[in-house]
Design a protein around this motif. Structure first.
Motif, PDB file in Angstrom:
ATOM      1  N   THR A  57     -11.517  59.632 -79.233  1.00  0.00           N
ATOM      2  CA  THR A  57     -12.095  58.624 -80.174  1.00  0.00           C
ATOM      3  C   THR A  57     -11.296  58.520 -81.243  1.00  0.00           C
ATOM      4  N   SER A  58     -11.737  57.368 -81.741  1.00  0.00           N
ATOM      5  CA  SER A  58     -11.023  56.717 -83.056  1.00  0.00           C
ATOM      6  C   SER A  58     -11.834  57.510 -84.190  1.00  0.00           C
ATOM      7  N   CYS A  59     -12.874  58.224 -83.987  1.00  0.00           N
ATOM      8  CA  CYS A  59     -13.575  58.820 -85.161  1.00  0.00           C
ATOM      9  C   CYS A  59     -12.830  60.248 -85.415  1.00  0.00           C
ATOM     10  N   THR A  60     -12.771  60.603 -86.722  1.00  0.00           N
ATOM     11  CA  THR A  60     -12.118  61.764 -87.033  1.00  0.00           C
ATOM     12  C   THR A  60     -13.026  62.747 -87.616  1.00  0.00           C
ATOM     13  N   PHE A  61     -14.204  62.494 -87.760  1.00  0.00           N
ATOM     14  CA  PHE A  61     -15.044  63.646 -88.053  1.00  0.00           C
ATOM     15  C   PHE A  61     -15.505  64.616 -87.110  1.00  0.00           C
ATOM     16  N   GLU A  62     -15.342  65.911 -87.592  1.00  0.00           N
ATOM     17  CA  GLU A  62     -15.435  67.109 -86.684  1.00  0.00           C
ATOM     18  C   GLU A  62     -16.723  67.114 -85.912  1.00  0.00           C
ATOM     19  N   SER A  63     -17.972  66.909 -86.971  1.00  0.00           N
ATOM     20  CA  SER A  63     -18.956  66.751 -86.169  1.00  0.00           C
ATOM     21  C   SER A  63     -19.511  66.032 -85.111  1.00  0.00           C
ATOM     22  N   VAL A  64     -18.660  64.890 -85.152  1.00  0.00           N
ATOM     23  CA  VAL A  64     -18.734  63.863 -84.010  1.00  0.00           C
ATOM     24  C   VAL A  64     -17.981  64.591 -82.878  1.00  0.00           C
ATOM     25  N   HIS A  65     -16.920  65.074 -82.994  1.00  0.00           N
ATOM     26  CA  HIS A  65     -16.279  65.630 -81.969  1.00  0.00           C
ATOM     27  C   HIS A  65     -17.110  66.772 -81.194  1.00  0.00           C
ATOM     28  N   LYS A  66     -17.759  67.483 -82.298  1.00  0.00           N
ATOM     29  CA  LYS A  66     -18.466  68.721 -81.725  1.00  0.00           C
ATOM     30  C   LYS A  66     -19.543  68.111 -80.827  1.00  0.00           C
ATOM     31  N   ASP A  67     -20.431  67.045 -81.054  1.00  0.00           N
ATOM     32  CA  ASP A  67     -21.388  66.422 -80.465  1.00  0.00           C
ATOM     33  C   ASP A  67     -20.944  65.831 -79.168  1.00  0.00           C
ATOM     34  N   PHE A  68     -19.658  65.053 -79.236  1.00  0.00           N
ATOM     35  CA  PHE A  68     -19.221  64.715 -77.902  1.00  0.00           C
ATOM     36  C   PHE A  68     -18.848  65.869 -77.013  1.00  0.00           C
ATOM     37  N   ALA A  84      -8.418  62.982 -81.032  1.00  0.00           N
ATOM     38  CA  ALA A  84      -8.420  61.377 -81.834  1.00  0.00           C
ATOM     39  C   ALA A  84      -7.267  60.439 -81.347  1.00  0.00           C
ATOM     40  N   LYS A  85      -7.863  59.466 -81.283  1.00  0.00           N
ATOM     41  CA  LYS A  85      -6.830  58.066 -80.995  1.00  0.00           C
ATOM     42  C   LYS A  85      -5.817  58.162 -82.028  1.00  0.00           C
ATOM     43  N   PRO A  86      -4.420  57.778 -81.716  1.00  0.00           N
ATOM     44  CA  PRO A  86      -4.141  57.266 -80.198  1.00  0.00           C
ATOM     45  C   PRO A  86      -3.370  58.419 -79.777  1.00  0.00           C
ATOM     46  N   LEU A  87      -3.871  58.224 -78.192  1.00  0.00           N
ATOM     47  CA  LEU A  87      -3.202  59.164 -77.236  1.00  0.00           C
ATOM     48  C   LEU A  87      -1.660  58.919 -77.243  1.00  0.00           C
ATOM     49  N   THR A  88      -0.893  59.974 -76.868  1.00  0.00           N
ATOM     50  CA  THR A  88       0.299  60.137 -76.808  1.00  0.00           C
ATOM     51  C   THR A  88       0.734  60.687 -75.463  1.00  0.00           C
ATOM     52  N   ILE A  89       1.945  60.588 -74.874  1.00  0.00           N
ATOM     53  CA  ILE A  89       2.477  61.264 -73.700  1.00  0.00           C
ATOM     54  C   ILE A  89       2.376  62.881 -73.783  1.00  0.00           C
ATOM     55  N   ALA A  90       2.605  63.400 -75.143  1.00  0.00           N
ATOM     56  CA  ALA A  90       2.538  64.669 -75.357  1.00  0.00           C
ATOM     57  C   ALA A  90       1.109  65.158 -75.191  1.00  0.00           C
ATOM     58  N   LYS A  91       0.064  64.393 -75.843  1.00  0.00           N
ATOM     59  CA  LYS A  91      -1.282  64.656 -75.826  1.00  0.00           C
ATOM     60  C   LYS A  91      -1.892  64.774 -74.334  1.00  0.00           C
ATOM     61  N   ILE A  92      -1.434  63.873 -73.576  1.00  0.00           N
ATOM     62  CA  ILE A  92      -1.779  63.738 -72.377  1.00  0.00           C
ATOM     63  C   ILE A  92      -1.287  64.945 -71.159  1.00  0.00           C
ATOM     64  N   ALA A  93       0.141  65.155 -71.426  1.00  0.00           N
ATOM     65  CA  ALA A  93       0.685  66.169 -70.912  1.00  0.00           C
ATOM     66  C   ALA A  93       0.060  67.734 -71.175  1.00  0.00           C
ATOM     67  N   SER A  94      -0.581  67.858 -72.322  1.00  0.00           N
ATOM     68  CA  SER A  94      -1.099  69.086 -72.637  1.00  0.00           C
ATOM     69  C   SER A  94      -2.413  69.312 -71.914  1.00  0.00           C
ATOM     70  N   PHE A  95      -2.982  68.280 -71.275  1.00  0.00           N
ATOM     71  CA  PHE A  95      -4.152  68.438 -70.637  1.00  0.00           C
ATOM     72  C   PHE A  95      -3.716  68.479 -68.967  1.00  0.00           C
ATOM     73  N   LEU A  96      -2.732  68.713 -68.553  1.00  0.00           N
ATOM     74  CA  LEU A  96      -2.187  68.753 -66.994  1.00  0.00           C
ATOM     75  C   LEU A  96      -2.345  70.331 -66.855  1.00  0.00           C
ATOM     76  N   PRO A  97      -2.635  70.759 -65.705  1.00  0.00           N
ATOM     77  CA  PRO A  97      -2.351  71.979 -65.053  1.00  0.00           C
ATOM     78  C   PRO A  97      -1.007  72.671 -65.496  1.00  0.00           C
ATOM     79  N   ARG A  98      -1.233  73.837 -66.020  1.00  0.00           N
ATOM     80  CA  ARG A  98       0.139  74.518 -66.317  1.00  0.00           C
ATOM     81  C   ARG A  98       1.093  74.372 -65.236  1.00  0.00           C
ATOM     82  N   SER A  99       0.783  74.565 -64.184  1.00  0.00           N
ATOM     83  CA  SER A  99       1.883  74.350 -63.070  1.00  0.00           C
ATOM     84  C   SER A  99       2.469  73.130 -62.828  1.00  0.00           C
ATOM     85  N   ASN A 100       1.975  71.856 -63.550  1.00  0.00           N
ATOM     86  CA  ASN A 100       2.715  70.796 -63.798  1.00  0.00           C
ATOM     87  C   ASN A 100       3.292  70.547 -64.982  1.00  0.00           C
ATOM     88  N   ASN A 101       2.979  71.398 -65.763  1.00  0.00           N
ATOM     89  CA  ASN A 101       3.294  71.307 -67.366  1.00  0.00           C
ATOM     90  C   ASN A 101       4.084  72.296 -67.846  1.00  0.00           C
TER      91      ASN A 101
END
Length: 154
Positions: free
Chosen positions: A115-126, A136-153
């Motif tokens: 999301t482009s919204c930075t309000f913590e309450s909005v993140h909590k609801d989501f 928060a946007k923008p996504l980066t390679i590092a952010k995406i890689a952090s969501f990959l399984p540990r065996s791949n990361n």
């Protein structure tokens, strides 16, 4: 919207992370050795294009959906993904509602709210809609890689 890419930095970082992600440290040679799949859900074509580029730079398979309804329909029709990058604000079916529907259908994928919204309450609801993470946007390679399984990361 002006986007600047530093090709040297991005390319080097992409190569390093891609090598870490690929099983056995092998580079992506499109022979199906890495079956990790990602669904990018966003109504903005530019955002989808950038997110797709980031995901594919990691050697991962990617599919796109323009809104939450398309994401739900893909799953109804038998598709499954390891990771779903879900925009929050979209027409037809927004991210929180789509996430609730996917979870009600039994979808176990890691769903990351984007999301482009930075309000913590909005993140909590989501997150309460059934997300595993919200960033928060923008996504980066590092952010995406952090969501990959540990065996791949490693």
């Amino acid at each position: 919207m002006k986007m600047v890419f530093e090709s040297g930095t991005c390319s080097l970082q992409s190569s390093i992370i891609r090598n870490k992600v690929m099983a056995g440290g092998e580079k992506n040679n499109n022979e199906g050795k890495n079956n990790f799949t990602v669904l990018v859900v966003d109504d903005d074509i530019i955002v989808r294009m950038v997110h797709k580029m980031l995901v594919t730079s990691l050697g991962l398979k990617v599919q796109e959906a323009k809104n939450g309804k398309e994401a739900v329909d893909l799953h109804i029709n038998g598709a499954s993904f390891d990771l779903i990058l879900m925009d929050m604000e979209m027409p037809i079916l927004n991210g929180p509602t789509a996430t609730r529907e996917l979870r009600a259908m039994g979808v176990k994928s890691t769903i990351v709210g984007v999301t482009s919204c930075t309000f913590e309450s909005v993140h909590k609801d989501f997150i309460e809609a059934g997300l595993n993470h919200c960033v928060a946007k923008p996504l980066t390679i590092a952010k995406i890689a952090s969501f990959l399984p540990r065996s791949n990361n490693n």
